[in-house]
Design a protein around this motif. Structure first.
Motif, mmCIF file in Angstrom:
data_model
loop_
_atom_site.group_PDB
_atom_site.id
_atom_site.type_symbol
_atom_site.label_atom_id
_atom_site.label_comp_id
_atom_site.label_asym_id
_atom_site.label_seq_id
_atom_site.Cartn_x
_atom_site.Cartn_y
_atom_site.Cartn_z
ATOM 1 N N GLU A 160 0.835 -1.213 0.000
ATOM 2 C CA GLU A 160 0.000 0.000 0.000
ATOM 3 C C GLU A 160 0.865 1.257 0.000
ATOM 4 O O GLU A 160 0.521 2.250 -0.649
ATOM 5 N N VAL A 161 2.005 1.206 0.697
ATOM 6 C CA VAL A 161 2.943 2.336 0.679
ATOM 7 C C VAL A 161 3.444 2.539 -0.743
ATOM 8 O O VAL A 161 3.489 3.667 -1.251
ATOM 9 N N ALA A 162 3.814 1.455 -1.408
ATOM 10 C CA ALA A 162 4.309 1.538 -2.787
ATOM 11 C C ALA A 162 3.247 2.147 -3.699
ATOM 12 O O ALA A 162 3.557 3.025 -4.516
ATOM 13 N N ALA A 163 2.017 1.699 -3.550
ATOM 14 C CA ALA A 163 0.928 2.224 -4.392
ATOM 15 C C ALA A 163 0.687 3.702 -4.098
ATOM 16 O O ALA A 163 0.509 4.509 -5.027
ATOM 17 N N GLU A 164 0.684 4.074 -2.832
ATOM 18 C CA GLU A 164 0.433 5.463 -2.432
ATOM 19 C C GLU A 164 1.512 6.402 -2.971
ATOM 20 O O GLU A 164 1.221 7.515 -3.406
ATOM 21 N N LEU A 165 2.761 5.910 -2.945
ATOM 22 C CA LEU A 165 3.871 6.749 -3.412
ATOM 23 C C LEU A 165 4.135 6.598 -4.907
ATOM 24 O O LEU A 165 4.970 7.312 -5.460
ATOM 25 N N GLY A 166 3.482 5.642 -5.548
ATOM 26 C CA GLY A 166 3.683 5.414 -6.971
ATOM 27 C C GLY A 166 5.077 4.886 -7.287
ATOM 28 O O GLY A 166 5.674 5.264 -8.293
ATOM 29 N N ILE A 167 5.591 4.015 -6.402
ATOM 30 C CA ILE A 167 6.933 3.446 -6.593
ATOM 31 C C ILE A 167 6.816 1.927 -6.601
ATOM 32 O O ILE A 167 5.831 1.366 -6.127
ATOM 33 N N PRO A 168 7.839 1.237 -7.148
ATOM 34 C CA PRO A 168 7.814 -0.229 -7.122
ATOM 35 C C PRO A 168 7.844 -0.748 -5.680
ATOM 36 O O PRO A 168 8.395 -0.101 -4.779
ATOM 37 N N LEU A 169 7.262 -1.917 -5.478
ATOM 38 C CA LEU A 169 7.215 -2.533 -4.149
ATOM 39 C C LEU A 169 8.618 -2.708 -3.570
ATOM 40 O O LEU A 169 8.856 -2.430 -2.396
ATOM 41 N N GLY A 170 9.563 -3.159 -4.376
ATOM 42 C CA GLY A 170 10.934 -3.350 -3.905
ATOM 43 C C GLY A 170 11.544 -2.065 -3.384
ATOM 44 O O GLY A 170 12.269 -2.064 -2.383
ATOM 45 N N THR A 171 11.252 -0.954 -4.050
ATOM 46 C CA THR A 171 11.765 0.353 -3.623
ATOM 47 C C THR A 171 11.163 0.733 -2.269
ATOM 48 O O THR A 171 11.858 1.217 -1.372
ATOM 49 N N ALA A 172 9.851 0.486 -2.108
ATOM 50 C CA ALA A 172 9.193 0.797 -0.839
ATOM 51 C C ALA A 172 9.799 -0.032 0.287
ATOM 52 O O ALA A 172 10.080 0.473 1.381
ATOM 53 N N LYS A 173 10.025 -1.312 0.034
ATOM 54 C CA LYS A 173 10.617 -2.189 1.045
ATOM 55 C C LYS A 173 12.016 -1.717 1.427
ATOM 56 O O LYS A 173 12.377 -1.690 2.602
ATOM 57 N N THR A 174 12.801 -1.334 0.440
ATOM 58 C CA THR A 174 14.161 -0.862 0.695
ATOM 59 C C THR A 174 14.139 0.417 1.516
ATOM 60 O O THR A 174 14.904 0.560 2.476
ATOM 61 N N ARG A 175 13.264 1.345 1.163
ATOM 62 C CA ARG A 175 13.174 2.599 1.916
ATOM 63 C C ARG A 175 12.798 2.333 3.375
ATOM 64 O O ARG A 175 13.383 2.913 4.292
ATOM 65 N N LEU A 176 11.827 1.468 3.558
ATOM 66 C CA LEU A 176 11.385 1.164 4.922
ATOM 67 C C LEU A 176 12.482 0.443 5.713
ATOM 68 O O LEU A 176 12.732 0.773 6.874
ATOM 69 N N ARG A 177 13.146 -0.500 5.075
ATOM 70 C CA ARG A 177 14.219 -1.228 5.761
ATOM 71 C C ARG A 177 15.347 -0.282 6.147
ATOM 72 O O ARG A 177 15.804 -0.265 7.294
ATOM 73 N N ASP A 178 15.797 0.532 5.188
ATOM 74 C CA ASP A 178 16.893 1.465 5.465
ATOM 75 C C ASP A 178 16.487 2.484 6.533
ATOM 76 O O ASP A 178 17.288 2.835 7.406
ATOM 77 N N ALA A 179 15.251 2.926 6.479
ATOM 78 C CA ALA A 179 14.762 3.884 7.477
ATOM 79 C C ALA A 179 14.751 3.253 8.862
ATOM 80 O O ALA A 179 15.150 3.885 9.848
ATOM 81 N N MET A 180 14.308 2.009 8.950
ATOM 82 C CA MET A 180 14.257 1.335 10.253
ATOM 83 C C MET A 180 15.664 1.114 10.817
ATOM 84 O O MET A 180 15.895 1.280 12.015
ATOM 85 N N ILE A 181 16.602 0.783 9.953
ATOM 86 C CA ILE A 181 17.990 0.617 10.404
ATOM 87 C C ILE A 181 18.504 1.941 10.956
ATOM 88 O O ILE A 181 19.110 1.993 12.038
ATOM 89 N N ARG A 182 18.251 3.014 10.253
ATOM 90 C CA ARG A 182 18.715 4.347 10.685
ATOM 91 C C ARG A 182 18.032 4.760 11.990
ATOM 92 O O ARG A 182 18.678 5.282 12.903
#
Length: 191
Positions: A160-182
């Motif tokens: 749903e994040v990917a759809a809301e932002l209009g980005i591929p699912l993999g990109t959304a997952k990467t952003r969320l993972r990197d954000a959580m690590i940070r």
């Protein structure tokens, strides 16, 4: 047979009775029970003390013996050792189960105890944590902050994040993972 007679009973006879029991011979099982029950119950009672529980466990042992007699192998040991080992294991299992039950009851009792509530301290703690999270979120990139806000504050799934932002699912997952690590690094969370 008395308990002393059990020790006098030849192990070969018990082995033969148990082998016949494996074929469904009820008479053989009855004789096997009569020959071994005093010792089995005595062993269990040494562990459990309580007569009623000991009898219950002994019943479970003989039910298991009836059902698994076919697994008895006289080349690996004697029938008497086999049944006493089974009784020992069952008695220890009962002790462990009782202890686990007491531990659970104690934990529930402790959990249900009313605790002192300090509303001022909790309010301050929540405010401090909120400020720490805001500072950590400010250190994220804008795309990461946006993805985290949608996922954690908006309750959206990764797709749903990917759809809301209009980005591929993999990109959304990467952003969320990197954000959580940070965020973990910024907040000092160790796993």
């Amino acid at each position: 047979m008395s308990g002393d007679d059990v020790e006098d009973a030849p192990a070969v006879d018990l082995d033969a009775l148990l082998i016949r029991t494996a074929t469904g011979d009820q008479d053989a099982f009855s004789r096997f029970y009569d020959a071994t029950a005093p010792r089995v119950l005595g062993l269990i009672r040494r562990f459990l003390i309580d007569a009623a529980q000991s009898e219950e466990v002994a019943q479970e042992v003989y039910l298991e013996a009836w059902q698994s007699a076919a697994r008895f192998d006289p080349n690996k040991g004697r029938a008497q050792t086999w049944i006493l080992t089974m009784a020992h294991r069952r008695a220890v299992d009962r002790i462990r189960a009782s202890q686990a039950s007491r531990d659970r009851d104690r934990a529930v009792g402790i959990r249900d105890l009313p605790t002192a509530y300090d509303q001022v301290a909790e309010t301050v703690e929540v405010r401090v944590e909120h400020e720490r999270v805001e500072e950590a979120m400010a250190k994220l990139s804008e795309p990461q902050r946006e993805a985290v806000a949608l996922a954690y504050y908006g309750g959206l799934s990764q797709s749903e994040v990917a759809a809301e932002l209009g980005i591929p699912l993999g990109t959304a997952k990467t952003r969320l993972r990197d954000a959580m690590i940070r965020l973990r690094q910024e907040l000092g969370v160790t796993t």
